[in-house]
Enzyme design. Structure first.
Site, PDB file in Angstrom:
ATOM      1  N   GLU A  60      12.114  62.628  27.010  1.00  0.00           N
ATOM      2  CA  GLU A  60      13.392  62.013  28.547  1.00  0.00           C
ATOM      3  C   GLU A  60      13.123  63.570  29.972  1.00  0.00           C
ATOM      4  O   GLU A  60      13.289  63.040  30.600  1.00  0.00           O
ATOM      5  CB  GLU A  60      14.332  62.667  27.801  1.00  0.00           C
ATOM      6  N   HIS A 129      25.910  60.614  19.224  1.00  0.00           N
ATOM      7  CA  HIS A 129      25.956  58.831  20.462  1.00  0.00           C
ATOM      8  C   HIS A 129      27.054  58.250  20.454  1.00  0.00           C
ATOM      9  O   HIS A 129      26.795  57.399  20.841  1.00  0.00           O
ATOM     10  CB  HIS A 129      24.780  58.507  19.441  1.00  0.00           C
TER      11      HIS A 129
END
Lengths: 327, 412, 342
Positions: A60, A129
């Site tokens: 990322e 998450h």
């Protein structure tokens, strides 16, 4: 008008903008051959090819930085984070590079990039998450933050975000990707920084956005209507810059406000709205402003605890009654 | 050209340095780039190069010495050159350069904060402290509708006055919480409003500390009634009996300053001016707006001022000096048909006049029964400073003045 | 391409000067001398408190910037970390504007809002000036991505220190640059210390060029004191990238004469005085002027004149900066969001 799912609406936005401007490209994990982890980019690889729809490694920070570098010299990247939870790995690139480049370079380089992906909780996904992170992006000067709650807004706002010359944080919701909604035919965009009154009312103003608005707040509003409480429901659509005028005008009318959001309470977006409304509509407030937020804890795995932590219809109804001094 | 060697800034946070060692002595030849001194900064020991070529003429701060950044530590120049100007000009170990105003502390210490409780803390409800609580909206509405916020009970938490309380006050015009009749056999609790609390405290204090006695006198009001009619025929403003009584009191008090005193514990302040407070009923209490210097003001002015003061008293718009500082108070329950009553002295005043109604009744005139109009007034006095005779004499003069209203008109 | 192209032996390039013109060589010498004297002046000004914050000086590394940047063209891009004065000067950024930026003035490269670590110049294709270690490395790959996307034949030079080769962004970017064939010339300016930590204490692999092997990337390693050697190695990498879009990793072994930053001592803390003095014997300025003298292109008199010329330029920079205004208060709110003209 036509009926589409949220993912289709987003895909149409990306597709139309890529067709319109060849500088636009999409990159992220699984966006190309896998057709998108949530199928938002389905079919785009076939249409635009590998040059413009790129699968990235799981890196990322690396690919967010590549996006920023490409934007600095004039391309218009759309960088997809599989979920906004993973954006934290790239937070340095977003905050220190994307957000600040224009200012730090004294106007030399600007960064027309869109970071997009789903955020917030789903079901049983656990603490890492499930995060609603809009406030830590809205906090940074130089970024814009957009959160649609329905298909029509999703498409129109994403198109505008891609055309914007600034870095835009576009937060969707995986739970909503399959939901259907009506969108206008033909070309349309929705400006950033303009909120919408979803329902006019006179008793209390509720401000809410994204999935929380769609799944929790609207249900609470319906329930309250049955009890004779007339809610004015506002969807800001853009978190930053926020359409504070719209909210203030509403509170001046109703004299009371509840904010319903999925983020944590400390220094959350609702805290900012509360302050601005307090400051601008002080003499119109008949009760302290109330917020319904996620509890100030990491979100647990067990579903019952999840539900206890997240905003719920019951919590909203109670908050509304509090500000109305009704038991 | 001689140059000053200054204490360098060797780190971002450095504010002063310590000279560790001079590597050259006074009189040595120096080339640009030579290391001439070792300095301790807040971060490390650093070497300083000479920026100029010449002779090290003077070492100003010796080894071991401390100096703030920017201050003179040495001078480099030509041999024999006059360097006095540099030595004098330099701001020796004084303040640091204004450009770099770093904080005097070294690196900030981390402040350790106790870990917050796991549950998002809820604010603790504060006990009632007598402070008026009202929502901002309620305050604004009260002002707009000229309501006295103090007298509106609050139905919000902790007695907060909120919009619906204002609405109730506007529609029902009652101070009770429910506009409908109370259910018989039930009780309700009304939280004391701030004004009520104040009155409670002061009246109790007055009654408990000031030994009250009461003197009543009956006044023939027919001359005053005729006087009033005459005035109101001529002037637009409608003079009331309160104005006449106030003026009468003012004149009588100037003759009897003992009744116009302020009790100060070991002394009495006798005023030679009269500030009269007139009791005005509010929904939940009373307030006494003051006409100042009544002894100097004509009845017309008193009337004018009283109108305005009473109006503003009812909408809670009085300024402090308009309800504090009276030397005497008048309280009138005549409009309710009360014949006479005894009021409680308002501390720190020493007396108060309670006025009853003007009553039509048989009186004796010239040995005959006739219809007359009389009014009974009762003076309550603090016996610590006023004696019965004083009170009586005051009332006697008051009666005379009101029965001879021409005396109330300014002669001088 | 599994072995470094150049082993660490004495290069034999001097005799032919690589076909460079006299004007070019003299311009390079001027540039390196300017870089050196400019940085010395910065040291002075920092100690006098006129330059604030952090200041990382390039003294000793001049040959790396001059040799490599001039292996590219003006329309190639350069991006570096925070030791950026030298590379900026080599890229043609106006030294007056650099000095003004350091002195916090409105006439600086970035209107006084960037500082020493954030010099930028869009016209000169100098993309900064970055302070977070390694964070600019993916940016360089992104710039190269855009070059390739547009079918251009440019390259992007990306300079970094030895310490940056250990951070995640370095690896992610190199992987993607090699995977997608992005025309970046990664230059590791290995001056043996990441601030105070020597390479051998920070990196499992001391020969930093070997990290390219993990990404199957073209690579080279060389001594950075000889500007001509640097030029040769960089030119080869640039030409390869223009032809194939493939990136290269160049490890250039160099040395900085000053501390990591102005808060850091020159020696005594983590490196010895002897080591610094030993390195100073291989001063790239002296090596280059010796070469030019040996080739009879310049003489000592020329060096003295150059010295005076550069000194005057540096003084002009300081005067310009000192007489420039500070940024006005309104500037605070400018350039936060880009307002498009439509």
């Amino acid at each position: 008008m036509s009926t589409v799912s949220m993912r289709e609406a987003l895909r149409q936005a990306i597709d139309e903008e890529m067709a319109r401007d060849e500088r636009v490209f999409l990159m992220g994990e699984e966006v190309a051959q896998y057709q998108g982890a949530y199928k938002v980019s389905q079919g785009l690889l076939q249409k635009y090819g590998e040059k413009r729809i790129l699968d990235t490694p799981i890196a990322e920070a690396g690919f967010a930085g590549i996006g920023v570098g490409a934007a600095m010299v004039g391309l218009r990247p759309i960088v997809e984070f599989m979920t906004w939870n993973f954006s934290l790995v790239a937070y340095d690139q977003i905050v220190n590079n994307a957000a600040k480049m224009l200012s730090m370079s004294g106007g030399n380089f600007h960064v027309p990039i869109v970071f997009r992906g789903p955020g917030g909780a789903a079901h049983n996904l656990g603490a890492t998450h499930s995060q609603a992170l809009e406030s830590i992006y809205a906090h940074i000067p130089g970024l814009k933050v957009v959160m649609p709650s329905n298909c029509e807004d999703a498409k129109g706002l994403l198109k505008t975000s891609i055309r914007d010359e600034n870095p835009v944080i576009f937060i969707e919701s995986e739970v909503m990707y399959g939901e259907k909604g009506e969108i206008p035919d033909g070309e349309y965009t929705i400006p950033l920084g303009v909120g919408k009154i979803r329902r006019e009312g006179k008793d209390v103003t509720i401000v809410s956005w994204s999935k929380t608005l769609a799944h929790v707040t609207t249900k609470a509003v319906d329930q309250l209507a049955l009890e004779g409480i007339d809610v004015e429901l506002i969807d800001p659509r853009t978190i930053k810059p926020m359409d504070m005028d719209l909210i203030v005008e509403s509170v001046k009318k109703t004299n009371r406000m509840v904010i319903v959001e999925e983020g944590w309470p400390f220094a959350g977006v609702g805290a900012q709205i509360s302050h601005d409304v307090m400051k601008r509509a002080f003499d119109y407030l008949d009760a302290p402003i109330e917020r319904v937020t996620q509890e100030d804890v990491p979100l647990p795995y067990a579903h019952n605890l999840e539900l206890a932590s997240l905003p719920s219809v019951e919590k909203v109804v109670r908050a509304v009654k509090n500000v109305l001094y009704v038991s | 050209m001689a140059v000053a060697v200054k204490m360098p800034k060797l780190s971002d946070t450095m504010t002063e340095g310590v000279i560790l060692k001079w590597l050259r002595n006074e009189g040595d030849k120096i080339k640009q780039g030579d290391i001439i001194v070792e300095i301790e900064s807040d971060k490390a020991d650093m070497e300083l190069e000479a920026f100029d070529t010449g002779v090290l003429r003077k070492i100003v701060v010796p080894a071991g010495g401390k100096a703030p950044i920017g201050s003179l530590i040495a001078v480099i120049g030509e041999a024999g050159e006059d360097i006095s100007s540099i030595l004098q000009a330099a701001p020796a170990p004084a303040k640091a350069e204004p450009q770099r105003s770093s904080s005097p502390e070294p690196a900030p210490r981390a402040v350790s904060v106790a870990a917050p409780a796991p549950v998002f803390p809820q604010p603790v409800e504060q006990p009632i402290d007598g402070r008026l609580k009202a929502s901002p909206l309620a305050k604004r509405l009260a002002t707009e509708h000229r309501l006295n916020l103090q007298s509106i009970p609050g139905s919000g938490p902790l007695g907060r006055v909120i919009k619906r309380d204002i609405e109730a006050a506007l529609s029902g015009k009652t101070s009770s919480r429910s506009p409908i009749a109370v259910k018989p056999g039930t009780t309700e609790e009304v939280i004391l409003s701030p004004i009520r609390k104040t009155i409670a405290a002061r009246m109790a204090e007055s009654k408990q500390t000031a030994p009250h006695f009461y003197v009543t006198i009956e006044i023939d009001m027919e001359p005053a009634m005729a006087f009033r009619t005459q005035l109101n025929n001529v002037f637009e403003a409608k003079i009331s009996f309160t104005d006449i009584i106030a003026k009468g009191c003012a004149s009588a008090l100037m003759l009897h300053p003992q009744v116009n005193g302020t009790f100060l514990g070991d002394k009495v302040r006798r005023h030679h001016y009269v500030h009269i407070g007139v009791a005005v009923a509010l929904e939940d209490g009373l307030v006494t707006p003051i006409v100042r210097n009544c002894e100097q003001k004509g009845i017309g002015i008193i009337n004018q001022e009283l109108r305005d003061l009473v109006d503003r008293a009812r909408t809670r718009k009085l300024k402090p000096d308009e309800y504090q500082g009276a030397t005497f108070t008048i309280s009138n329950l005549g409009m309710f048909g009360v014949d006479e009553f005894a009021a409680i002295v308002n501390p720190p005043e020493s007396a108060i006049l309670a006025v009853g109604a003007i009553v039509e009744k048989p009186v004796v005139k010239n040995g005959q029964i006739a219809v007359g109009h009389t009014m009974r007034v009762t003076l309550s006095s603090d016996h610590r400073i006023i004696d019965g005779v004083i009170a009586a004499k005051f009332l006697q003069d008051l009666k005379k003045m009101i029965e001879n209203p021409a005396s109330l008109v300014s002669i001088t | 391409m599994n072995e470094p192209i150049t082993a660490l032996k004495q290069p034999k390039t001097h005799s032919r000067l690589l076909g460079l013109s006299k004007e070019t060589l003299l311009a390079w010498y001027d540039e390196m001398l300017l870089s050196r004297r400019f940085e010395e002046k910065c040291a002075q000004l920092y100690q006098m408190g006129q330059i604030g914050g952090f200041c990382h000086l390039y003294n000793g590394q001049e040959a790396v910037a001059t040799g490599s940047i001039h292996a590219g063209n003006p329309d190639d891009y350069v991006i570096t970390a925070y030791r950026d004065h030298g590379p900026a000067i080599s890229k043609g950024v106006d030294p007056k504007a650099i000095m003004a930026e350091l002195l916090q003035k409105y006439t600086g490269t970035t209107k006084g809002k960037g500082g020493s670590m954030h010099l930028f110049d869009k016209q000169k294709n100098f993309l900064g000036g970055h302070a977070i270690v390694g964070a600019h490395i993916p940016l360089a790959a992104g710039v190269a991505f855009a070059i390739k996307y547009r079918n251009e034949r440019k390259v992007c030079f990306c300079y970094m220190g030895d310490g940056a080769t250990n951070i995640g962004s370095f690896h992610e970017a190199l992987n993607m640059a090699s995977l997608w064939k992005l025309p970046v010339i990664y230059v590791i300016e290995n001056n043996r210390y990441g601030m105070g930590t020597s390479v051998e204490r920070a990196s499992a692999v001391e020969d930093l060029w070997k990290k390219a092997l993990a990404y199957d990337m073209r690579h080279d390693v060389l001594e950075g004191h000889d500007v001509l050697e640097v030029y040769r190695a960089a030119k080869a990498a640039v030409e390869h990238a223009r032809k194939t879009y493939e990136p290269s990793l160049l490890e250039i072994r160099t040395y900085r004469y000053r501390g990591h930053s102005q808060s850091d001592p020159v020696h005594g803390h983590y490196r010895t005085k002897e080591e610094v003095e030993e390195e100073r014997k291989r001063d790239p300025l002296t090596m280059f002027s010796d070469t030019l003298k040996a080739e009879k292109i310049i003489n000592d008199e020329y060096l003295e004149i150059a010295e005076k010329r550069i000194k005057r330029i540096v003084e002009e920079c300081v005067q310009f900066a000192e007489s420039s205004p500070l940024p006005p208060a309104e500037e605070l709110y400018k350039d936060v969001y880009f307002e498009s003209e439509e």
